[in-house]
Scaffold this motif. Structure first.
Motif, mmCIF file in Angstrom:
data_model
loop_
_atom_site.group_PDB
_atom_site.id
_atom_site.type_symbol
_atom_site.label_atom_id
_atom_site.label_comp_id
_atom_site.label_asym_id
_atom_site.label_seq_id
_atom_site.Cartn_x
_atom_site.Cartn_y
_atom_site.Cartn_z
ATOM 1 N N UNK A 190 -3.133 8.344 2.288
ATOM 2 C CA UNK A 190 -1.887 8.418 1.528
ATOM 3 C C UNK A 190 -1.831 7.417 0.377
ATOM 4 N N UNK A 191 -2.950 6.849 0.036
ATOM 5 C CA UNK A 191 -2.980 5.814 -1.014
ATOM 6 C C UNK A 191 -2.396 6.284 -2.343
ATOM 7 N N UNK A 192 -2.543 7.581 -2.647
ATOM 8 C CA UNK A 192 -2.116 8.057 -3.972
ATOM 9 C C UNK A 192 -0.597 8.108 -4.092
ATOM 10 N N UNK A 193 0.064 8.709 -3.092
ATOM 11 C CA UNK A 193 1.532 8.715 -3.157
ATOM 12 C C UNK A 193 2.086 7.302 -2.966
ATOM 13 N N UNK A 194 1.492 6.531 -2.072
ATOM 14 C CA UNK A 194 1.982 5.175 -1.821
ATOM 15 C C UNK A 194 1.858 4.293 -3.064
ATOM 16 N N UNK A 195 0.698 4.349 -3.711
ATOM 17 C CA UNK A 195 0.515 3.549 -4.925
ATOM 18 C C UNK A 195 1.535 3.953 -5.981
ATOM 19 N N UNK A 196 1.826 5.257 -6.061
ATOM 20 C CA UNK A 196 2.775 5.756 -7.055
ATOM 21 C C UNK A 196 4.197 5.291 -6.765
#
Lengths: 225, 225
Positions: A190-196
DNA sequence: CAAGCCGGTAACTAAACAGTTACTTGATGA
DNA sequence: TCATCAAGTAACTGTTTAGTTACCGGCTTG
């Protein structure tokens, strides 16, 4: 009327191939298809993956893909099975019972985290398979026995720790494994949504190292007496 | 030759609709499409979702879907945004700072777990969006500010706990939230493969309750002095 | 040494798909 | 009371897709 088109219902002869045939190597072709399929399924999911794309990535064509693997679904299952075999094989080489119980658990946590980090395609495949409620994995006969070893070994380490008085009596092997896997899986998959949404680049080395320490810390804190 | 077929290249008049038109209700139609889309995208992912299926589920047709939402991608983004608004809105109603720091954290953990449990479609949508590396979420302007509130409130609770001497000084709000979310997300979103490979039905009430307690226990154990 | 099998190519097909168009119906306000 | 516009229907279209077919050619073996 020898040209293409215009003759309904009847097949016409195809032009013979004039290109030179590449060197034959069944094993290589098979392996290339499997690797290309792993990447394509990991990047696009079962629904989004394209058979043509896999063939092109493998440097071959659809005919070979269907020849070696039957159809798209069987190829996907093969990819999934190989991914599981990969992590479980590497895991076995750890021998987490060789050192102290605390070191054993810490070692398993570190291994799992680093394996997830180095094999993002494995995480993607799990995600896709779960979206489909394990529809294909359920059909696999090979995989059921692959996992009892992991729980068995982990169970022994926990028992030893309880005997030595360093772990609490309630520590459960499945819970410990799920804790380790949860913390690694969610952070990476989930790094992509979390980073966003949090405006912080989670994949930055400093953050990765902090989370690695965090996983070990949390896992041990949850079972230490 | 008035029948259908047989006239190449030229459009022909369509038969007028003889069916009775259903009652008009733009808001209802819009909402029905959004709800149907949420289910379709959650079940099949962005790649696997079918526009025809959404229209049919909503009891309308594709024309209306394109009329209200532009295209498939914009509809998907709307679904994703609404899903985030849903959880963050419910979260705000918690007021985790109203009780003791320990109770506040425990409350947040329980809320998150139960929300995930009751909204499997939210987990699926996150999974799909991450498969595509937050391609659509990144375009959203609405969502960035929605999350600073969560971290801010959590940060206050942790500070209070540190002042009272119940939490360790190293406790970090993002890490605490990620820990809670990890443990809930992984268990539920990966329940199908996990149940299959470990031969244990994770969705059984007894197991669900055990994991709920586990999440609270692990979260607190990781930050308590 | 030829026959046939196996690895390989590329064009083909039927179905499914996202998106469009032609047209109908009902409500509203001038 | 009719012009206008928004809501709604369903057939249509160009493209993409999984899967197939016709054909090729080198290697092995009887």
């Amino acid at each position: 009327m020898n040209d293409s088109g215009g003759n309904n219902g009847k097949k016409q002869a195809r032009r013979p191939s004039t290109e030179r045939t590449a060197q034959r190597d069944p094993e290589r072709t098979r392996a290339a298809i499997l690797e290309a399929a792993t990447r394509e399924f990991a990047e696009n999911g079962m629904g989004g993956a394209r058979v043509d794309a896999i063939a092109e990535r493998a440097g071959t064509n659809k005919r070979m893909l269907y020849h070696y693997f039957g159809d798209k679904e069987q190829l996907y299952l093969k990819v999934l099975e190989e991914a599981y075999v990969g992590i479980r094989t590497a895991e076995r080489a750890l021998h987490i019972g060789d050192r102290s119980p605390e070191e054993g658990i810490s070692e398993l946590a570190l291994f799992t985290w680093r394996y997830f980090l180095q094999h993002p395609e494995f995480l993607s495949l799990l995600g896709t398979e779960n979206l489909h409620r394990a529809r294909w994995l359920r059909q696999s006969v090979r995989l059921k026995e692959l996992h009892s070893h992991l729980i068995g070994e982990l169970s022994e380490v926990l028992e030893q720790g309880k005997k030595q008085g360093v772990f609490v009596e309630t520590a459960d092997p499945l819970h410990v494994y799920l804790t380790i896997a949860s913390l690694g899986y969610f952070y990476l998959s989930n790094q992509y949504t979390l980073s966003t949404i949090f405006g912080r680049d989670l994949i930055e080395p400093a953050n990765l190292n902090a989370w690695e320490s965090h996983i070990v810390h949390v896992t041990l804190a949850s079972i230490k007496r």
